[in-house]
Design a protein around this motif. Structure first.
Motif, PDB file in Angstrom:
ATOM      1  N   THR A   1       0.825  -1.202   0.000  1.00 19.90           N
ATOM      2  CA  THR A   1       0.000   0.000   0.000  1.00 19.90           C
ATOM      3  C   THR A   1       0.857   1.250   0.000  1.00 19.90           C
ATOM      4  N   VAL A   2       0.349   2.277  -0.651  1.00 21.54           N
ATOM      5  CA  VAL A   2       0.942   3.618  -0.614  1.00 21.54           C
ATOM      6  C   VAL A   2      -0.128   4.555  -0.066  1.00 21.54           C
ATOM      7  N   HIS A   3       0.129   5.132   1.100  1.00 26.13           N
ATOM      8  CA  HIS A   3      -0.858   6.011   1.728  1.00 26.13           C
ATOM      9  C   HIS A   3      -0.947   7.324   0.957  1.00 26.13           C
ATOM     10  N   LEU A   4      -2.168   7.701   0.599  1.00 26.02           N
ATOM     11  CA  LEU A   4      -2.390   8.942  -0.138  1.00 26.02           C
ATOM     12  C   LEU A   4      -2.997  10.035   0.737  1.00 26.02           C
ATOM     13  N   ALA A   5      -3.990   9.687   1.549  1.00 30.24           N
ATOM     14  CA  ALA A   5      -4.648  10.707   2.371  1.00 30.24           C
ATOM     15  C   ALA A   5      -5.530  10.030   3.406  1.00 30.24           C
ATOM     16  N   ASP A   6      -5.894  10.780   4.433  1.00 30.57           N
ATOM     17  CA  ASP A   6      -6.892  10.347   5.406  1.00 30.57           C
ATOM     18  C   ASP A   6      -8.213  11.019   5.056  1.00 30.57           C
ATOM     19  N   ILE A   7      -9.213  10.212   4.778  1.00 29.83           N
ATOM     20  CA  ILE A   7     -10.507  10.707   4.312  1.00 29.83           C
ATOM     21  C   ILE A   7     -11.492  10.757   5.486  1.00 29.83           C
ATOM     22  N   ARG A   8     -12.175  11.869   5.626  1.00 32.31           N
ATOM     23  CA  ARG A   8     -13.177  12.026   6.679  1.00 32.31           C
ATOM     24  C   ARG A   8     -14.566  11.713   6.125  1.00 32.31           C
ATOM     25  N   PHE A   9     -15.350  10.988   6.916  1.00 32.66           N
ATOM     26  CA  PHE A   9     -16.717  10.626   6.555  1.00 32.66           C
ATOM     27  C   PHE A   9     -17.677  11.173   7.605  1.00 32.66           C
TER      28      PHE A   9
ATOM     29  N   PHE B   1      -3.179   3.532  -2.329  1.00 30.76           N
ATOM     30  CA  PHE B   1      -2.895   2.972  -3.652  1.00 30.76           C
ATOM     31  C   PHE B   1      -2.278   1.604  -3.405  1.00 30.76           C
ATOM     32  N   ILE B   2      -2.802   0.561  -4.043  1.00 37.68           N
ATOM     33  CA  ILE B   2      -2.380  -0.805  -3.739  1.00 37.68           C
ATOM     34  C   ILE B   2      -1.904  -1.522  -4.998  1.00 37.68           C
TER      35      ILE B   2
END
Length: 302
Positions: free
Chosen positions: A157-165, A267-268
């Motif tokens: 995995t490649v961390h792109l962002a932390d998404i808020r819901f 991203f995986i």
């Protein structure tokens, strides 16, 4: 008609003399004469008037010369382009996408890949996150996007962002939520995503955190449909924060305050393809796109 005949025709026209043209072409004069004769037979008309002092174009030759020059220029351009492609990255990249293209910045990323790697065959497959993860794990696709924690050691995995819901409920239920607080969310029906969606897992985690066990009425696999069903009063939904804020501003529903769930956008790709030139190209261009934005992803924390 052959390209070498057109090259000879243009050279003779420019020099006005068979012998001088033969020297430039590194051919014998009889060979140049034979090529011009063969071209004239193909054309069905004479291209030169001959004299003791040399040759000059006929009216037909004058008419055809610019086109012959254009064809030779195009052939050189084609050859130069082919030489430029030699050694470039080639192959196929099947990429799994999720949610919306704006969230992934998919347009600029794919545009940069197409520009830099013209021989790369890019194919896009859209699905819910769980399906994308399984397809990457099974190597049915080359890479993709995923929301949440990756449980597989054979997937990198490649961390792109932390998404808020955020949670939204139909407008008619606003008073009930305001008076009952988060616990009231357990007493109303929900519209949920399919079991293979990250939204489903996020909802389950959120319900455990709030200590609620609401009833889920419908399973869907398309986020805009979830929002639509919420807006007509069917049930509560979990939405990306940016989408929820817009929906609230448009009067589609009520944005529940102080209830937030965060998940990672990843991203995986298969772990054993680390160092693969195609995967490296995808990663490099993706990283460049996200860095170039200078802002977090929609709904992301800085």
């Amino acid at each position: 008609m052959e390209l070498y005949q057109l090259r000879t025709f243009v050279t003779v026209a420019q020099q006005g003399h068979l012998t001088q043209a033969a020297e430039l072409l590194h051919l014998s004069q009889p060979a140049v004469t034979a090529q011009i004769k063969a071209l004239e037979e193909d054309m069905g008309m004479p291209l030169f008037d001959r004299s003791a002092g040399g040759v000059r174009l006929t009216r037909a030759g004058e008419e055809l010369l610019p086109r012959a020059q254009s064809i030779l220029t195009s052939s050189r351009d084609l050859l130069n382009h082919a030489r430029g492609l030699k050694g470039q990255l080639a192959g196929r990249a099947i990429i799994g996408t999720i949610t919306t293209p704006e969230m992934l910045h998919i347009g600029p990323w794919i545009a940069s890949l197409v520009e830099k790697y013209p021989l790369l065959d890019i194919q896009i497959r859209h699905n819910v996150t769980g399906v994308i993860l399984n397809q990457v794990r099974k190597k049915e696709i080359d890479a993709g996007f995923y929301i949440g924690k990756n449980p597989y050691v054979n997937v990198n995995t490649v961390h792109l962002a932390d998404i808020r819901f955020r949670v939204m409920v139909p407008n008619g239920w606003r008073e009930r939520i305001e008076s009952g607080g988060p616990k009231a969310l357990g007493k109303i029906p929900w519209v949920g995503m399919s079991s293979l969606s990250s939204f489903n897992k996020l909802c389950s985690e959120l319900w455990r955190e709030l200590n609620i066990a609401p009833k889920k009425l419908i399973d869907v696999d398309h986020v805009p449909i979830m929002a639509t069903l919420m807006s007509v009063g069917i049930g509560a939904v979990l939405m990306r924060e940016d989408d929820a804020i817009r929906a609230d501003a448009d009067g589609m529903g009520y944005l529940v305050p102080d209830v937030v769930k965060t998940a990672e956008l990843q991203f995986i790709y298969p772990a054993d393809r680390d160092g693969d030139p195609v995967i490296d190209a995808l990663r490099v261009e993706l990283a460049s796109e996200w860095r170039g934005l200078g802002v977090p992803a929609p709904g992301a924390q800085p």
